[in-house]
Design an enzyme around this catalytic site. Sequence first.
Site, PDB file in Angstrom:
ATOM      1  N   ARG A 229      64.716  95.160  35.670  1.00 10.66           N
ATOM      2  CA  ARG A 229      63.980  95.054  36.936  1.00 10.66           C
ATOM      3  C   ARG A 229      62.798  94.097  36.787  1.00 10.66           C
ATOM      4  O   ARG A 229      62.485  93.328  37.707  1.00 10.66           O
ATOM      5  CB  ARG A 229      63.504  96.442  37.392  1.00 10.66           C
ATOM      6  CG  ARG A 229      62.880  96.418  38.781  1.00 10.66           C
ATOM      7  CD  ARG A 229      62.656  97.816  39.333  1.00 10.66           C
ATOM      8  NE  ARG A 229      61.726  98.582  38.528  1.00 10.66           N
ATOM      9  CZ  ARG A 229      61.445  99.871  38.708  1.00 10.66           C
ATOM     10  NH1 ARG A 229      62.036 100.552  39.688  1.00 10.66           N
ATOM     11  NH2 ARG A 229      60.596 100.507  37.931  1.00 10.66           N
TER      12      ARG A 229
ATOM     13  N   HIS B 298      46.039  78.565  45.921  1.00 16.21           N
ATOM     14  CA  HIS B 298      47.252  79.358  46.178  1.00 16.21           C
ATOM     15  C   HIS B 298      48.434  78.732  45.441  1.00 16.21           C
ATOM     16  O   HIS B 298      49.195  79.419  44.762  1.00 16.21           O
ATOM     17  CB  HIS B 298      47.574  79.379  47.677  1.00 16.21           C
ATOM     18  CG  HIS B 298      46.636  80.213  48.495  1.00 16.21           C
ATOM     19  ND1 HIS B 298      45.312  79.914  48.672  1.00 16.21           N
ATOM     20  CD2 HIS B 298      46.854  81.351  49.194  1.00 16.21           C
ATOM     21  CE1 HIS B 298      44.752  80.827  49.444  1.00 16.21           C
ATOM     22  NE2 HIS B 298      45.662  81.719  49.765  1.00 16.21           N
TER      23      HIS B 298
ATOM     24  N   LYS C 241      58.578  94.527  42.217  1.00 14.92           N
ATOM     25  CA  LYS C 241      57.561  95.496  41.765  1.00 14.92           C
ATOM     26  C   LYS C 241      56.260  94.730  41.527  1.00 14.92           C
ATOM     27  O   LYS C 241      55.874  94.419  40.400  1.00 14.92           O
ATOM     28  CB  LYS C 241      58.038  96.257  40.518  1.00 14.92           C
ATOM     29  CG  LYS C 241      57.308  97.597  40.342  1.00 14.92           C
ATOM     30  CD  LYS C 241      58.043  98.509  39.398  1.00 14.92           C
ATOM     31  CE  LYS C 241      57.249  99.736  38.996  1.00 14.92           C
ATOM     32  NZ  LYS C 241      56.880 100.658  40.054  1.00 14.92           N
TER      33      LYS C 241
HETATM   34  C1  LIG Z   1      57.466 102.023  46.093  1.00 15.38           C
HETATM   35  C2  LIG Z   1      58.206 102.702  44.985  1.00 15.38           C
HETATM   36  N1  LIG Z   1      59.475 103.096  45.195  1.00 15.38           N
HETATM   37  C3  LIG Z   1      60.182 103.728  44.243  1.00 15.38           C
HETATM   38  C4  LIG Z   1      59.621 103.996  42.997  1.00 15.38           C
HETATM   39  C5  LIG Z   1      60.446 104.695  41.954  1.00 15.38           C
HETATM   40  O1  LIG Z   1      60.783 103.799  40.927  1.00 15.38           O
HETATM   41  P1  LIG Z   1      61.035 104.326  39.451  1.00 15.38           P
HETATM   42  O2  LIG Z   1      62.028 105.441  39.583  1.00 15.38           O
HETATM   43  O3  LIG Z   1      61.593 103.164  38.733  1.00 15.38           O
HETATM   44  O4  LIG Z   1      59.722 104.817  38.938  1.00 15.38           O
HETATM   45  C6  LIG Z   1      58.308 103.598  42.735  1.00 15.38           C
HETATM   46  C7  LIG Z   1      57.695 103.867  41.444  1.00 15.38           C
HETATM   47  O5  LIG Z   1      56.546 103.659  41.217  1.00 15.38           O
HETATM   48  C8  LIG Z   1      57.579 102.925  43.745  1.00 15.38           C
HETATM   49  O6  LIG Z   1      56.322 102.527  43.540  1.00 15.38           O
END
Ligand SMILES: Cc1ncc(COP(=O)(O)O)c(C=O)c1O
Length: 288
Positions: free
Chosen positions: A55, A106, A151
């Site tokens: 990821r 930017h 992320k």
């Molecule tokens: C917005 C969001 N969705 C889903 C998740 C779940 O992801 P994971 O199971 O990889 O922790 C997280 C984890 O922090 C998150 O911030």
Amino acid sequence: MATPLPWCHLNGEQLLLTEARVSPLDRSFLFGDGIYEVIPVYGGRLFRPQAHFDRLDRSAAAIRLTNPHSSAGWQALLQQLIDANGGGDQYVYLQLSRGAEHGRNHAPLPEIPPTVFAYCSPWPTVAAGTLSNGLACITAQDTRWARCDIKSVALLANVLLRQLAVDANAAETILLRDGEMLEGSASTVHVVIDGTLITPPNSTRLLPGTTRSVVEELADGLGIPRRAARIGEAELRSADEIWLAAATREVQPVTRLDGMPVGTGLPGPVWRRIYDAYQQLRKAASQP
Ligand SMILES: Cc1ncc(COP(=O)(O)O)c(C=O)c1O
């Protein structure tokens, strides 16, 4: 909030977290221009690290950042950090920022070394009553950007949405957009309707959770029917069970939503089966 463990990693060096320093011109400070991962550590070892490294690679590609480490490189770097912090059960936070230029532009995206940072925290203790009584959650309209699959450290909307839960004495804010439930402010949301586990399909509107994959794998092993499907607000509100899943939460039952009971108002039987299986998996992963 637990105090972090003492040792961190910053740009190739292991040092005390209290002594780590980053430039104020770092682009993650100025622009939120960075990405991160949170990985559980059970019995001194990273749990399912490859899912997180994959990821991270996808997030890096999406923001046009070169990941400076291979999966093996990350594994070695993080293991050294975990060991320095005493092993056992903890979790690792790692962040990759685009780095620090001398000035603020930017774009163009600068070709400079990224800032690599990681630190560890003790494994969080589950608040009393979470597993026996379940959690209270609220709903809110999703105010985030259009690439929630990345992320990104730019979490202002998530932070403000989570604060709504804190204000309401609830554990999490479950996000709705265009009449559909997407996820929590920092968690995947699963529901159970008539014995089937349903999770919103992965898309640019939510983060593909690593814990979600574990939950799906466990459901398959237990013969629990499941599908990825859109969940309308009415379906969410009438679901038999609602769960939150995230790396540091594992899988937790939601028993109140916006002040109303979910299903019977108690943690549900399907959640219990998945929770028990998760704990078995965790135990096995902790064995040397
Ligand atoms: C917005 C969001 N969705 C889903 C998740 C779940 O992801 P994971 O199971 O990889 O922790 C997280 C984890 O922090 C998150 O911030």
